[in-house]
Design a protein around this motif. Structure first.
Motif, PDB file in Angstrom:
ATOM      1  N   LYS A  97       0.804  -1.220   0.000  1.00 51.09           N
ATOM      2  CA  LYS A  97       0.000   0.000   0.000  1.00 51.09           C
ATOM      3  C   LYS A  97       0.843   1.279   0.000  1.00 51.09           C
ATOM      4  CE  LYS A  97      -4.248  -1.710   0.188  1.00 51.09           C
ATOM      5  NZ  LYS A  97      -5.405  -1.369   0.970  1.00 51.09           N
ATOM      6  N   GLN A  98       1.900   1.295   0.810  1.00 53.34           N
ATOM      7  CA  GLN A  98       2.697   2.523   0.944  1.00 53.34           C
ATOM      8  C   GLN A  98       4.183   2.196   0.951  1.00 53.34           C
ATOM      9  OE1 GLN A  98       0.194   1.968   3.459  1.00 53.34           O
ATOM     10  NE2 GLN A  98      -1.291   3.557   2.960  1.00 53.34           N
ATOM     11  N   SER A 126       3.282   3.980  -9.279  1.00 56.63           N
ATOM     12  CA  SER A 126       2.048   4.143 -10.028  1.00 56.63           C
ATOM     13  C   SER A 126       1.550   2.804 -10.593  1.00 56.63           C
ATOM     14  CB  SER A 126       2.307   5.182 -11.117  1.00 56.63           C
ATOM     15  OG  SER A 126       1.302   5.173 -12.061  1.00 56.63           O
ATOM     16  N   LYS A 129       0.478   0.567  -7.765  1.00 56.06           N
ATOM     17  CA  LYS A 129      -0.509   1.184  -6.877  1.00 56.06           C
ATOM     18  C   LYS A 129      -0.045   1.246  -5.421  1.00 56.06           C
ATOM     19  CE  LYS A 129      -4.744   0.715  -9.554  1.00 56.06           C
ATOM     20  NZ  LYS A 129      -3.929   0.816 -10.777  1.00 56.06           N
ATOM     21  N   ASP A 131       1.475   4.181  -2.542  1.00 56.05           N
ATOM     22  CA  ASP A 131       1.666   5.610  -2.295  1.00 56.05           C
ATOM     23  C   ASP A 131       3.046   5.845  -1.680  1.00 56.05           C
ATOM     24  OD1 ASP A 131      -0.923   6.007  -3.139  1.00 56.05           O
ATOM     25  OD2 ASP A 131      -1.769   6.036  -1.113  1.00 56.05           O
TER      26      ASP A 131
ATOM     27  N   THR B  29       1.273  11.164  -6.416  1.00 51.16           N
ATOM     28  CA  THR B  29      -0.124  11.266  -6.008  1.00 51.16           C
ATOM     29  C   THR B  29      -0.449  10.150  -5.012  1.00 51.16           C
ATOM     30  OG1 THR B  29      -0.715   9.947  -7.925  1.00 51.16           O
ATOM     31  CG2 THR B  29      -0.890  12.327  -8.159  1.00 51.16           C
ATOM     32  N   SER B  31      -3.091   7.265  -3.894  1.00 45.07           N
ATOM     33  CA  SER B  31      -4.173   6.511  -4.521  1.00 45.07           C
ATOM     34  C   SER B  31      -4.992   5.694  -3.514  1.00 45.07           C
ATOM     35  CB  SER B  31      -3.617   5.586  -5.602  1.00 45.07           C
ATOM     36  OG  SER B  31      -2.747   4.624  -5.040  1.00 45.07           O
ATOM     37  N   HIS B  32      -4.468   5.503  -2.300  1.00 45.31           N
ATOM     38  CA  HIS B  32      -5.216   4.695  -1.329  1.00 45.31           C
ATOM     39  C   HIS B  32      -5.951   5.576  -0.322  1.00 45.31           C
ATOM     40  CE1 HIS B  32      -3.714   0.888  -2.678  1.00 45.31           C
ATOM     41  NE2 HIS B  32      -2.490   1.351  -2.685  1.00 45.31           N
ATOM     42  N   SER B  33      -7.184   5.205  -0.052  1.00 48.06           N
ATOM     43  CA  SER B  33      -7.959   5.971   0.925  1.00 48.06           C
ATOM     44  C   SER B  33      -7.379   5.799   2.326  1.00 48.06           C
ATOM     45  CB  SER B  33      -9.417   5.511   0.910  1.00 48.06           C
ATOM     46  OG  SER B  33      -9.470   4.132   1.233  1.00 48.06           O
TER      47      SER B  33
END
Lengths: 351, 351
Positions: A97-98, A126, A129, A131, B29, B31-33
């Protein structure tokens, strides 16, 4: 002050990387109930709240040790540094995720070089996916160092450790092996040719796959989703960064089982086979010890075999045995030889 | 290849550290909430599930840039590397829970040196109750590099960012400032004396606090708990790593406010005052630009003032104003001068 001339001092090389980490961290204790898994797997596991587990992993790439800017473009380096870390998240059967990115750079790099490096990081973030949520940029007195930490998420029932393999489980590998190491050999050869004759035009057409695997590896983001869709929960999992044999041994030792790996089942790309012939290298040795493939190695229960057997992404390369039976490679000639870990560094020293 | 001889290339120094990070990450950017806050505060904030937020921060220390092993014992270095990271977690008003530690080392270090480094890390982890959950150990072609990532937790209502300060809020600092920078000056002076006369016995009795602040800083783990007990929720918070003025400016710019900082309110230890006189340095300049204090700077609503005014841990040093009024230092002579950030590096260059 720290010159290692005193014979009573222990050289670091005498312990090896894994030995050193074990030695240095053996007294570390875990005090928080939210720390589910500390040191000793592809990633740590933290459970901040019931029902969600986070995985955390970190890897550092050092110029002159992990990469040579002579043939590694900075954009590719940024991309690869992200892949190396995501691969550890995927090896927990989790979703990345990050990431945080720390870079130490010497002033010999202009801003434009840093832009290249970060554009590779951005492309990877990107496409996969994730961050980019933080980092640090600092000067360095010499080379370029990149340290990335990746954070992923999974539900507790999905997270897969190295220690869950059971006797009779099948040993499965994704993709194919050995190409990244051979890609490095091709690039090293071209570098030597270029040194002798800077006007030579390299003809790399026969090595495109190998070079891509070395310079632009892809982490197996797709595997967790594929296994979930097939309703296969692996019993153990690890990523192949140091070579197949080293990773098989990690699973066996952590799971307290033995194994038989079948030489003829190890997946090899045709370019690996052809280039091994050209370089007069043994392709099995390359697959077992080459490293940097960033494929996943996992075990499944035998009853799950029908679910994966027709799938071109997976190769069953062996099965787990009793711990007392040891870890073996069954050769094409049907000889049983002990599986040993030589790893990437050992292989390098032979060159 | 990367020698910066081409005049069309931009030297990294022309952007500065913060400028470089901004420049390199401006296209990134989210992309994850679950990513609540990315780059731009002391730490990133991730919310894997409702009701819990995790903070993540990373910092890299490089030999020859951030430390000199000539006077920094490895055990202290390990301890300090942990503090630097925990300080960023505490600056989010969060509790630190886990760290990962990556170290790149050259072979000039024996295993015993690494044991020293890790014993400092372990001492810090144990005293501050954080679990060491992962890491990486690799070779380096030259110096020692330590990269640590710290992970903390807080409930969403507690997490404090840099951007929440409002006009009329009070500006508060913990502890005292300038000592760590002066400690470095004392150590540098002793190093020079030692070079000239290796038999000299350093007399450091008058500088014990300064040296301790430089070699063994303590992160302010206690502040979040104190503020919770006093029922004070800070409106903004940052840690003082680069010097007071730089951090005040960060809060003002992020919060879109101005400020007045009162010179006579800046807390200084008696050793700082005495040593500044001896070194013929201005103590306010040292406090504003010295850095490495690892104290916390935060803002509170004026109605919370009675709750903290008798507390020896906190000094109110100013108040926030309209953004259009600018950022100022009100001197002891009651002159209003613009607050500028010179930071640690700028100060160094003047020596």
């Amino acid at each position: 002050m720290f010159d290692n001339k005193d014979s009573s001092k222990t050289p670091i090389a005498s312990l090896g990387e894994f030995g050193l980490i074990d030695h240095l961290t053996k007294h570390f204790t875990i005090s928080h109930s939210t720390t589910v898994k500390g040191i000793g797997d592809d990633a740590a596991v933290i459970a901040p709240k019931e029902g969600v587990e986070m995985v955390v992993t970190t890897d550092m790439l050092v110029e002159g040790v992990h990469f040579d800017l002579g043939y590694m473009p900075l954009k590719h380096l940024g991309y690869k540094a992200v892949m190396v870390n995501l691969s550890d998240v995927y090896a927990m059967n989790a979703t990345a995720k990050q990431i945080t990115v720390s870079v130490a750079i010497s002033n010999r790099f202009p801003v434009e070089a840093m832009e290249e490096l970060y554009s590779g990081i951005q492309t990877a973030a990107s496409l996969y996916k994730v961050d980019v949520v933080g980092g640090d940029t600092t000067s360095s007195t010499s080379g370029l160092i990149i340290s990335i930490t990746a954070i992923g998420e999974a539900t507790p029932d999905k997270i897969t450790y190295r220690d869950g393999a059971k006797e009779n489980d099948l040993l499965v590998v994704t993709g194919d092996l050995g190409a990244a190491y051979l890609g490095l050999q091709v690039l090293e050869r071209e570098k030597q040719v270029y040194k002798v004759n800077p006007n030579s035009q390299p003809d790399l057409e026969n090595y495109t796959y190998l070079i891509e695997r070395q310079l632009k590896p892809e982490a197996r983001k797709d595997v967790a989703a594929m296994l979930a869709e097939l309703e296969v929960q692996p019993t153990s999992m690890i990523d192949i960064s140091d070579g197949l044999s080293s990773e098989v041994i990690h699973i066996c030792k952590n799971s307290k089982v033995g194994c038989n790996v079948y030489e003829d089942k190890i997946p090899l790309d045709p370019q690996v086979i052809a280039t091994c012939e050209e370089f007069n290298m043994d392709s099995t040795t390359i697959a077992l010890s080459g490293g940097e493939d960033y494929e996943l190695l996992f075990t499944i229960r035998t009853e799950d075999f029908p679910k994966i057997k027709a799938n071109p992404n997976f190769s069953v390369i062996g099965h787990m045995t009793k711990e007392s039976e040891g870890m073996h490679l069954i050769t094409r000639a049907n000889t049983k030889i002990p599986l040993i870990s030589r790893g990437w560094n050992a292989l390098e020293e032979e060159d």
